[in-house]
Write a protein that holds these residues in place. Sequence first.
Motif, PDB file in Angstrom:
ATOM      1  N   SER A 129      50.950 -11.122 -21.620  1.00 19.42           N
ATOM      2  CA  SER A 129      49.706 -11.150 -21.270  1.00 19.42           C
ATOM      3  C   SER A 129      48.868 -12.050 -22.345  1.00 19.42           C
ATOM      4  CB  SER A 129      49.189  -9.640 -21.607  1.00 19.42           C
ATOM      5  OG  SER A 129      49.688  -8.628 -20.617  1.00 19.42           O
ATOM      6  N   PHE A 130      49.378 -12.366 -23.479  1.00 18.77           N
ATOM      7  CA  PHE A 130      49.182 -13.378 -24.415  1.00 18.77           C
ATOM      8  C   PHE A 130      48.954 -14.539 -23.985  1.00 18.77           C
ATOM      9  CE2 PHE A 130      49.793 -16.734 -27.596  1.00 18.77           C
ATOM     10  CZ  PHE A 130      48.781 -16.430 -28.585  1.00 18.77           C
ATOM     11  N   ALA A 131      49.879 -15.032 -22.949  1.00 18.78           N
ATOM     12  CA  ALA A 131      49.665 -16.284 -22.192  1.00 18.78           C
ATOM     13  C   ALA A 131      48.688 -16.370 -21.296  1.00 18.78           C
ATOM     14  CB  ALA A 131      51.103 -16.707 -21.466  1.00 18.78           C
ATOM     15  N   THR A 132      48.496 -14.967 -20.599  1.00 10.85           N
ATOM     16  CA  THR A 132      47.324 -14.795 -19.565  1.00 10.85           C
ATOM     17  C   THR A 132      46.007 -15.056 -20.264  1.00 10.85           C
ATOM     18  OG1 THR A 132      48.574 -13.395 -18.402  1.00 10.85           O
ATOM     19  CG2 THR A 132      46.115 -13.518 -17.795  1.00 10.85           C
ATOM     20  N   GLY A 133      45.788 -14.444 -21.453  1.00  9.16           N
ATOM     21  CA  GLY A 133      44.618 -14.603 -22.263  1.00  9.16           C
ATOM     22  C   GLY A 133      44.213 -15.975 -22.679  1.00  9.16           C
ATOM     23  N   VAL A 134      45.412 -16.909 -23.068  1.00  6.83           N
ATOM     24  CA  VAL A 134      45.190 -18.263 -23.411  1.00  6.83           C
ATOM     25  C   VAL A 134      44.963 -18.809 -22.142  1.00  6.83           C
ATOM     26  CG1 VAL A 134      46.599 -20.347 -23.882  1.00  6.83           C
ATOM     27  CG2 VAL A 134      47.069 -18.137 -25.322  1.00  6.83           C
ATOM     28  N   ILE A 135      45.347 -18.829 -21.123  1.00 11.34           N
ATOM     29  CA  ILE A 135      45.203 -19.527 -19.977  1.00 11.34           C
ATOM     30  C   ILE A 135      43.670 -19.070 -19.647  1.00 11.34           C
ATOM     31  CG2 ILE A 135      45.319 -19.675 -17.466  1.00 11.34           C
ATOM     32  CD1 ILE A 135      48.544 -19.285 -18.137  1.00 11.34           C
ATOM     33  N   HIS A 136      43.058 -17.967 -19.724  1.00  9.53           N
ATOM     34  CA  HIS A 136      41.732 -17.464 -19.058  1.00  9.53           C
ATOM     35  C   HIS A 136      40.835 -17.801 -20.189  1.00  9.53           C
ATOM     36  CE1 HIS A 136      43.308 -16.357 -15.339  1.00  9.53           C
ATOM     37  NE2 HIS A 136      43.840 -15.490 -15.696  1.00  9.53           N
ATOM     38  N   ALA A 137      41.108 -18.386 -21.529  1.00  7.07           N
ATOM     39  CA  ALA A 137      39.965 -18.706 -22.457  1.00  7.07           C
ATOM     40  C   ALA A 137      39.009 -19.633 -22.005  1.00  7.07           C
ATOM     41  CB  ALA A 137      40.793 -18.931 -23.623  1.00  7.07           C
TER      42      ALA A 137
END
Length: 138
Positions: A129-137
């Motif tokens: 989920s951290f990577a998902t947050g990075v991508i959607h930032a």
Amino acid sequence: MNHAARHIGRTLALVLPVVLVLSGTLAVTRVPWAAPSESQILAASSGTASSSQPKARAAHEVLRDRLLTELQEKDPGVALTHLQEATEKRPSLAGHCMEIARALGKAAVAKYGSVRRAHAYSRPVCDTSFATGVIHAN
């Protein structure tokens, strides 16, 4: 003899529920799942809640804010490690783990100004989920 037994029975029927309610109320006045640095004691004896009193925050909100502060002061790796430890220690937080990890990913991009640099801290905490947050930032 029969009259005395009835008298004792009625007395217990009136006193026992009061004792149980009071002991239950006293048992929940202390909140053990609060962060160790904060000592939260609920006022169970207060009659009605006043709208001027601040609302108690949920444990996952307190954890998220603490980890976001930690991310700003240190780095996302430390915050992710503490998120994983917190969810292992208190399984009730696992339902909020993905939401918190995404917030950490977005905050990492905001801190570093670079998706690539923020993504370098990515690890499989809460199903990436951290990577998902990075991508959607963006």
